[in-house]
Design a protein around this motif. Structure first.
Motif, PDB file in Angstrom:
ATOM      1  N   GLN A  19     -13.064  10.786  20.482  1.00 25.06           N
ATOM      2  CA  GLN A  19     -13.911  10.690  19.288  1.00 25.06           C
ATOM      3  C   GLN A  19     -13.150  11.160  18.045  1.00 25.06           C
ATOM      4  O   GLN A  19     -13.183  10.498  16.997  1.00 25.06           O
ATOM      5  CB  GLN A  19     -15.159  11.559  19.505  1.00 25.06           C
ATOM      6  N   PHE A  20     -12.452  12.269  18.189  1.00 25.97           N
ATOM      7  CA  PHE A  20     -11.686  12.832  17.074  1.00 25.97           C
ATOM      8  C   PHE A  20     -10.610  11.845  16.609  1.00 25.97           C
ATOM      9  O   PHE A  20     -10.426  11.615  15.411  1.00 25.97           O
ATOM     10  CB  PHE A  20     -11.050  14.160  17.516  1.00 25.97           C
ATOM     11  N   THR A  21      -9.930  11.240  17.583  1.00 28.10           N
ATOM     12  CA  THR A  21      -8.844  10.311  17.240  1.00 28.10           C
ATOM     13  C   THR A  21      -9.388   9.102  16.469  1.00 28.10           C
ATOM     14  O   THR A  21      -8.838   8.714  15.433  1.00 28.10           O
ATOM     15  CB  THR A  21      -8.138   9.835  18.525  1.00 28.10           C
ATOM     16  N   ILE A  22     -10.486   8.531  16.983  1.00 31.70           N
ATOM     17  CA  ILE A  22     -11.060   7.361  16.293  1.00 31.70           C
ATOM     18  C   ILE A  22     -11.511   7.749  14.882  1.00 31.70           C
ATOM     19  O   ILE A  22     -11.313   7.015  13.915  1.00 31.70           O
ATOM     20  CB  ILE A  22     -12.241   6.772  17.097  1.00 31.70           C
ATOM     21  N   MET A  23     -12.101   8.942  14.788  1.00 30.81           N
ATOM     22  CA  MET A  23     -12.584   9.414  13.485  1.00 30.81           C
ATOM     23  C   MET A  23     -11.428   9.579  12.496  1.00 30.81           C
ATOM     24  O   MET A  23     -11.549   9.214  11.326  1.00 30.81           O
ATOM     25  CB  MET A  23     -13.266  10.761  13.691  1.00 30.81           C
ATOM     26  N   VAL A  24     -10.311  10.119  12.977  1.00 27.99           N
ATOM     27  CA  VAL A  24      -9.149  10.319  12.094  1.00 27.99           C
ATOM     28  C   VAL A  24      -8.585   8.966  11.646  1.00 27.99           C
ATOM     29  O   VAL A  24      -8.263   8.780  10.464  1.00 27.99           O
ATOM     30  CB  VAL A  24      -8.063  11.168  12.815  1.00 27.99           C
ATOM     31  N   VAL A  25      -8.527   8.001  12.580  1.00 30.30           N
ATOM     32  CA  VAL A  25      -8.036   6.661  12.217  1.00 30.30           C
ATOM     33  C   VAL A  25      -8.984   6.037  11.187  1.00 30.30           C
ATOM     34  O   VAL A  25      -8.552   5.465  10.179  1.00 30.30           O
ATOM     35  CB  VAL A  25      -7.915   5.768  13.474  1.00 30.30           C
ATOM     36  N   ALA A  26     -10.295   6.199  11.431  1.00 31.23           N
ATOM     37  CA  ALA A  26     -11.285   5.642  10.495  1.00 31.23           C
ATOM     38  C   ALA A  26     -11.173   6.324   9.136  1.00 31.23           C
ATOM     39  O   ALA A  26     -11.299   5.678   8.092  1.00 31.23           O
ATOM     40  CB  ALA A  26     -12.693   5.810  11.066  1.00 31.23           C
ATOM     41  N   LEU A  27     -10.918   7.632   9.157  1.00 36.56           N
ATOM     42  CA  LEU A  27     -10.782   8.368   7.891  1.00 36.56           C
ATOM     43  C   LEU A  27      -9.546   7.882   7.128  1.00 36.56           C
ATOM     44  O   LEU A  27      -9.596   7.706   5.906  1.00 36.56           O
ATOM     45  CB  LEU A  27     -10.681   9.872   8.162  1.00 36.56           C
ATOM     46  N   ALA A  28      -8.478   7.618   7.868  1.00 38.76           N
ATOM     47  CA  ALA A  28      -7.260   7.097   7.216  1.00 38.76           C
ATOM     48  C   ALA A  28      -7.572   5.744   6.568  1.00 38.76           C
ATOM     49  O   ALA A  28      -7.201   5.497   5.410  1.00 38.76           O
ATOM     50  CB  ALA A  28      -6.141   6.959   8.243  1.00 38.76           C
ATOM     51  N   GLY A  29      -8.285   4.885   7.301  1.00 38.05           N
ATOM     52  CA  GLY A  29      -8.679   3.578   6.760  1.00 38.05           C
ATOM     53  C   GLY A  29      -9.566   3.739   5.537  1.00 38.05           C
ATOM     54  O   GLY A  29      -9.427   3.017   4.539  1.00 38.05           O
ATOM     55  N   PHE A  30     -10.455   4.709   5.612  1.00 37.34           N
ATOM     56  CA  PHE A  30     -11.389   4.974   4.514  1.00 37.34           C
ATOM     57  C   PHE A  30     -10.621   5.413   3.256  1.00 37.34           C
ATOM     58  O   PHE A  30     -10.901   4.948   2.150  1.00 37.34           O
ATOM     59  CB  PHE A  30     -12.350   6.079   4.970  1.00 37.34           C
ATOM     60  N   LEU A  31      -9.622   6.283   3.460  1.00 36.01           N
ATOM     61  CA  LEU A  31      -8.827   6.754   2.322  1.00 36.01           C
ATOM     62  C   LEU A  31      -7.980   5.626   1.740  1.00 36.01           C
ATOM     63  O   LEU A  31      -7.833   5.515   0.520  1.00 36.01           O
ATOM     64  CB  LEU A  31      -7.947   7.942   2.738  1.00 36.01           C
ATOM     65  N   VAL A  32      -7.450   4.766   2.614  1.00 31.82           N
ATOM     66  CA  VAL A  32      -6.684   3.601   2.121  1.00 31.82           C
ATOM     67  C   VAL A  32      -7.614   2.694   1.312  1.00 31.82           C
ATOM     68  O   VAL A  32      -7.223   2.156   0.265  1.00 31.82           O
ATOM     69  CB  VAL A  32      -6.030   2.824   3.286  1.00 31.82           C
ATOM     70  N   ALA A  33      -8.855   2.565   1.778  1.00 30.27           N
ATOM     71  CA  ALA A  33      -9.832   1.729   1.046  1.00 30.27           C
ATOM     72  C   ALA A  33     -10.059   2.298  -0.355  1.00 30.27           C
ATOM     73  O   ALA A  33     -10.115   1.562  -1.343  1.00 30.27           O
ATOM     74  CB  ALA A  33     -11.141   1.642   1.822  1.00 30.27           C
TER      75      ALA A  33
END
Lengths: 471, 152
Positions: A19-33
């Motif tokens: 869960q943590f890993t997916i969240m971090v990847v999603a957060l990275a995508g969110f910041l790139v957005a």
């Protein structure tokens, strides 16, 4: 069927790392957005922020996550993550996990401790706002400006950054996930439609909970946090406010949490937790789907420009019409249907109670409307995703060799058939739900008369949307 | 019980008929149709083009502001026109139904929502959908057995 019977699924969900890993990847995508919105090309269809949020994420959310997993997205949503980490003072489990660990494990976990950064206040969310009226408001606020938000990368970035900022602020001032539970404009409708999902987190045996005095699922323990969504798992009867974060699974010492596969829409027949704020959410979502289908997908350029020209007189007219339709006309018409049903059936039940109860029939109708609306543009524009992946900022990069892919609409011949099927399915589901709800407190012969006007309302809405989307 | 089964069977057969029965198209002889479509301000004018099945359709796209395109859903045809210029597309409208026209060239903020419509003959999909919805209504109101409930 409880899927936690399968050890692999159980260990994957109990373990914090996936869960943590997916969240971090999603957060990275969110910041790139956010960054691509602020510093990338202003051309929406070439900007990662617009393309990933409003095409890729939206498609994933409305066509897959919400219908089949309910609040599944909320369990990995990156928006509350930074605030929650600061609030907890840890990126992973509670500090107690560190205390119990020995040797290398202790060292490893302590890397994730961020306790010294800030001191959260952990205040209780005010009682008067313990409902989704604020979420209804935040959704309407975003909805009024949506034509600009959907098309302007910079505005999308500002909105996303604002979500992040407010979520962090809420976590530092209030306890648990106050942003997700009471403020997030997206979380409000995900919660409403999660009632339809064929999956639920529930307690296996409430008697076990009764005997368990510590109630660690709510208060937390060395193994996990008390419910971040401020839900008391033993009392949970519907999905609306369960963020499927799996903390209760980690904190229950008696293995008394289940993730059940169930029939679609099982929560709609739960009688005792129906509320006016949720009823209004159903109207807001239904009305917004109709307005967007008209304005964004219709051939009327004047309407599009009115919705886009924020602050102008045409926009004010658009905003006034939007709010009037959603907050007054639709609920008013529905109230009239309820009143007619009462006259036809002679029901002695209060109109308000029936109004609230019957509005839950609009939940499947609304979701089908949103799915049909999303089908119109998601597949047609999905090819932009490939180009944006390669060149997220529109700066001429070609990271994975797909930057040159031109706009190629997908499945446009099939889309109208899918839309008609989805809308018909939504209507049938809504009508059956209305009939079931009417049968709860009324004898069968009268239930038909009581629900008939609501079913006519649902039919009319379905035909209007069908006309807007495939005519 | 037997009556219920028969009722559902009749309803199912009616639904299949509404959904799949072949419907007659217009018997009008195919003709040549020319449309001058102006594209500007994220809209097409006229926004809706009506033709008969078999017509030979020519669309002359004229852009009044920036570069615009025109893509015809279902037919997979596209063209684009520079500002002040026109472009022409000719095709035979051999598929009946309603097809969305979309701008195929990024033209500004509202580009993804710049749409129009090509209507070839009757929109049978819509009418079938409407027919099925009314059939469902009929079934729900008159055939569906009530759920178990409490009599108050």
């Amino acid at each position: 069927m409880n899927i936690l019977r399968y050890p692999l699924i159980k260990s994957l969900l109990k373990n914090r790392w996936p869960q943590f890993t997916i969240m971090v990847v999603a957060l990275a995508g969110f910041l790139v957005a956010i960054l691509s919105g602020l510093f990338g090309t202003p051309v929406g269809s070439r900007n990662f922020g617009i393309v990933f949020v409003w095409i890729a994420w939206w498609a994933l959310l409305m066509l897959v996550a919400v219908p089949f997993l309910g609040r599944g997205w909320c369990s990995i949503c990156p928006i509350p993550a930074p605030g929650e980490w600061l609030q907890r003072g840890n990126l992973l489990g509670p500090d107690d996990i560190n205390h119990r660990d020995h040797g290398e494990n202790k060292k490893k976990n302590s890397v994730f401790s961020v306790r010294s950064v800030v001191k959260p206040h952990n205040r209780r969310w005010p009682n008067r706002f313990r409902n989704i009226w604020l979420q209804n408001g935040t959704f309407l606020l975003v909805a009024l400006f949506s034509t600009v938000i959907l098309t302007q990368p910079k505005v999308t970035a500002i909105v996303l950054a604002a979500f992040l900022f407010v979520a962090v602020g809420a976590s530092l001032v209030f306890e648990r996930r106050a942003f997700c539970r009471y403020l997030c404009p997206v979380g409000g409708f995900i919660g409403l439609y999660s009632q339809l999902a064929p999956v639920e987190v529930r307690v296996v045996d409430t008697a076990v909970c009764k005997a368990h005095t510590e109630k660690t699922c709510y208060t937390g323990s060395a193994d996990g946090y008390g419910c971040p969504w401020d839900v008391f798992p033993p009392g949970m009867v519907k999905n609306t406010y369960c963020g499927t974060c799996m903390e209760c699974l980690r904190t229950c010492p008696h293995d008394n949490i289940a993730i059940n596969i169930r029939s679609f829409g099982a929560d709609l027949s739960v009688e005792r937790v129906r509320k006016m704020d949720e009823a209004y959410k159903a109207f807001i979502m239904l009305g917004a789907a109709a307005v967007y289908s008209t304005v964004l997908l219709g051939p009327w350029g004047t309407l599009k420009l009115a919705a886009y020209s924020v602050g102008s007189l045409p926009w004010l007219a658009y905003a006034a019409s939007f709010l009037t339709l959603i907050l007054l006309a639709l609920p008013g018409l529905f109230w009239l249907m309820i009143w007619t049903g009462i006259q036809l059936s002679g029901s002695a039940l209060p109109t308000k109670k029936l109004f609230i109860a019957q509005s839950y029939a609009l939940v499947p109708l609304g979701l089908s409307a949103w799915v049909a609306f999303s089908l119109s543009f998601v597949f047609a524009n999905f090819s932009y995703v490939l180009a944006a992946l390669s060149d997220p900022f529109g700066w001429g990069w070609n990271l994975i060799g797909t930057a040159g892919i031109g706009w190629t609409p997908w499945l446009t011949s099939l889309t109208p058939f899918l839309q008609v099927g989805v809308l018909l399915g939504g209507f049938l589901w809504a009508a059956i739900t209305s009939r079931k709800i009417a049968s709860e407190n009324t004898i069968n012969t009268l239930a038909m008369k009581l629900s008939a006007p609501v079913i006519i309302f649902c039919l009319t809405f379905t035909l209007i949307l069908m006309g807007l989307l495939v005519a | 019980m037997k009556r219920i089964v028969v009722s559902w069977a009749v309803l199912g057969a009616a639904a299949l008929l509404v959904a799949f029965a072949p419907l007659p198209q217009s018997a009008r002889a195919p003709t040549e149709r020319l449309f001058r479509v102006e594209a500007g301000d994220f809209a097409y004018s006229p926004a809706v083009l009506h033709v008969n099945p078999g017509d030979e359709v020519t669309i002359q796209l004229v852009s009044t502001d920036v570069v615009h395109g025109l893509y015809v859903d279902g037919y997979d045809l596209r063209m684009s026109a520079d500002p002040g210029q026109s472009a022409t597309l000719t095709f035979t409208a051999d598929q009946p139904g309603s097809f969305r026209l979309r701008c195929s060239v990024t033209c500004g903020a509202l580009h993804p929502f710049m749409t129009g419509k090509l209507q070839v003959g009757s929109n049978f999909l819509l009418w079938r959908g409407v027919g099925l919805a009314f059939l469902a209504l009929f079934g729900l109101l008159f055939f569906r057995q009530p759920s178990p409930n409490t009599d108050h």
